[in-house]
Write a protein that holds these residues in place. Structure first.
Motif, PDB file in Angstrom:
ATOM      1  N   ALA A 181       0.804  -1.221   0.000  1.00  0.00           N
ATOM      2  CA  ALA A 181       0.000   0.000   0.000  1.00  0.00           C
ATOM      3  C   ALA A 181       0.840   1.275   0.000  1.00  0.00           C
ATOM      4  O   ALA A 181       0.429   2.280  -0.582  1.00  0.00           O
ATOM      5  CB  ALA A 181      -0.939   0.002   1.200  1.00  0.00           C
TER       6      ALA A 181
ATOM      7  N   GLN B  65      -1.630  -1.111  -3.946  1.00  0.00           N
ATOM      8  CA  GLN B  65      -2.993  -0.831  -3.521  1.00  0.00           C
ATOM      9  C   GLN B  65      -3.238  -1.375  -2.123  1.00  0.00           C
ATOM     10  O   GLN B  65      -2.449  -2.160  -1.595  1.00  0.00           O
ATOM     11  CB  GLN B  65      -4.003  -1.396  -4.514  1.00  0.00           C
ATOM     12  CG  GLN B  65      -3.986  -2.886  -4.656  1.00  0.00           C
ATOM     13  CD  GLN B  65      -4.902  -3.349  -5.772  1.00  0.00           C
ATOM     14  OE1 GLN B  65      -4.434  -3.875  -6.751  1.00  0.00           O
ATOM     15  NE2 GLN B  65      -6.189  -3.138  -5.624  1.00  0.00           N
ATOM     16  N   ASP B  66      -4.336  -0.947  -1.569  1.00  0.00           N
ATOM     17  CA  ASP B  66      -4.745  -1.397  -0.252  1.00  0.00           C
ATOM     18  C   ASP B  66      -5.344  -2.794  -0.368  1.00  0.00           C
ATOM     19  O   ASP B  66      -6.022  -3.113  -1.340  1.00  0.00           O
ATOM     20  CB  ASP B  66      -5.794  -0.423   0.301  1.00  0.00           C
ATOM     21  CG  ASP B  66      -6.072  -0.650   1.767  1.00  0.00           C
ATOM     22  OD1 ASP B  66      -6.671  -1.690   2.093  1.00  0.00           O
ATOM     23  OD2 ASP B  66      -5.697   0.208   2.582  1.00  0.00           O
TER      24      ASP B  66
ATOM     25  N   ARG C 129      -7.783  -4.058   1.071  1.00  0.00           N
ATOM     26  CA  ARG C 129      -9.249  -4.051   1.050  1.00  0.00           C
ATOM     27  C   ARG C 129      -9.810  -3.903  -0.355  1.00  0.00           C
ATOM     28  O   ARG C 129     -10.945  -4.287  -0.613  1.00  0.00           O
ATOM     29  CB  ARG C 129      -9.776  -2.940   1.954  1.00  0.00           C
ATOM     30  CG  ARG C 129      -9.456  -3.208   3.420  1.00  0.00           C
ATOM     31  CD  ARG C 129      -9.798  -2.032   4.273  1.00  0.00           C
ATOM     32  NE  ARG C 129      -8.812  -0.969   4.006  1.00  0.00           N
ATOM     33  CZ  ARG C 129      -8.695   0.141   4.710  1.00  0.00           C
ATOM     34  NH1 ARG C 129      -9.508   0.364   5.716  1.00  0.00           N
ATOM     35  NH2 ARG C 129      -7.780   1.016   4.418  1.00  0.00           N
ATOM     36  N   SER C 130      -9.015  -3.395  -1.300  1.00  0.00           N
ATOM     37  CA  SER C 130      -9.496  -3.245  -2.670  1.00  0.00           C
ATOM     38  C   SER C 130      -8.840  -4.224  -3.639  1.00  0.00           C
ATOM     39  O   SER C 130      -9.103  -4.194  -4.831  1.00  0.00           O
ATOM     40  CB  SER C 130      -9.247  -1.806  -3.152  1.00  0.00           C
ATOM     41  OG  SER C 130      -7.853  -1.536  -3.183  1.00  0.00           O
ATOM     42  N   TRP C 131      -8.005  -5.125  -3.142  1.00  0.00           N
ATOM     43  CA  TRP C 131      -7.286  -6.082  -3.991  1.00  0.00           C
ATOM     44  C   TRP C 131      -8.200  -7.220  -4.392  1.00  0.00           C
ATOM     45  O   TRP C 131      -8.907  -7.796  -3.572  1.00  0.00           O
ATOM     46  CB  TRP C 131      -6.070  -6.592  -3.230  1.00  0.00           C
ATOM     47  CG  TRP C 131      -5.189  -7.506  -3.999  1.00  0.00           C
ATOM     48  CD1 TRP C 131      -4.618  -7.255  -5.211  1.00  0.00           C
ATOM     49  CD2 TRP C 131      -4.768  -8.807  -3.611  1.00  0.00           C
ATOM     50  NE1 TRP C 131      -3.848  -8.327  -5.596  1.00  0.00           N
ATOM     51  CE2 TRP C 131      -3.923  -9.295  -4.642  1.00  0.00           C
ATOM     52  CE3 TRP C 131      -5.003  -9.608  -2.508  1.00  0.00           C
ATOM     53  CZ2 TRP C 131      -3.330 -10.541  -4.583  1.00  0.00           C
ATOM     54  CZ3 TRP C 131      -4.403 -10.856  -2.451  1.00  0.00           C
ATOM     55  CH2 TRP C 131      -3.581 -11.305  -3.481  1.00  0.00           C
ATOM     56  N   ASN C 132      -8.178  -7.597  -5.666  1.00  0.00           N
ATOM     57  CA  ASN C 132      -9.079  -8.639  -6.170  1.00  0.00           C
ATOM     58  C   ASN C 132      -8.412 -10.009  -6.330  1.00  0.00           C
ATOM     59  O   ASN C 132      -8.985 -10.896  -6.939  1.00  0.00           O
ATOM     60  CB  ASN C 132      -9.675  -8.200  -7.506  1.00  0.00           C
ATOM     61  CG  ASN C 132      -8.632  -8.112  -8.597  1.00  0.00           C
ATOM     62  OD1 ASN C 132      -7.453  -8.362  -8.373  1.00  0.00           O
ATOM     63  ND2 ASN C 132      -9.062  -7.725  -9.786  1.00  0.00           N
TER      64      ASN C 132
END
Length: 108
Positions: free
Chosen positions: A60, A92-93, A95-98
């Motif tokens: 992040a 990225q954070d 919480r938003s990682w797919n």
């Protein structure tokens, strides 16, 4: 220092069963490193098991991510931004990682 005084030469990488994809029946071992920092674990696995490990690192902090990409480029020849890279990374954070397109992972 205590470990050295007791006769341990340093950390032992690559010999424990959990980090040994060659002992597994899985064709490509998939590894995710959440909060990978500058990527030392990612690069250690890539060096120890070339062609056997597909790793994905998530970081992040922008400063750490920039260092991570520079380290990957310097040591592995690619910055982790291409789909074909054995080590891929995302800034990225969590919480938003797919999942980075490599899920499910064998080791997180």
């Amino acid at each position: 220092r205590e470990m050295r005084d007791r006769g341990y030469g340093g950390p032992a990488f690559g010999q424990t069963p959990i980090l040994c994809p060659s002992s597994s029946k899985i064709k490509k071992f998939r590894h995710a490193d959440i909060g990978c920092g500058c990527g030392s674990v990612l690069m250690t696995l890539a060096w120890a098991f070339p062609g056997s490990v597909l790793s994905f690192g998530v970081e992040a902090q922008k400063v750490s991510f920039n260092l991570l990409q520079r380290g990957l480029l310097w040591n592995l020849g690619s910055d982790g931004s291409e789909e074909k890279d054995a080590v891929r990374v995302a800034n990225q954070d969590l919480r938003s990682w797919n999942g980075g397109g490599r899920a499910p992972y064998d080791l997180v």
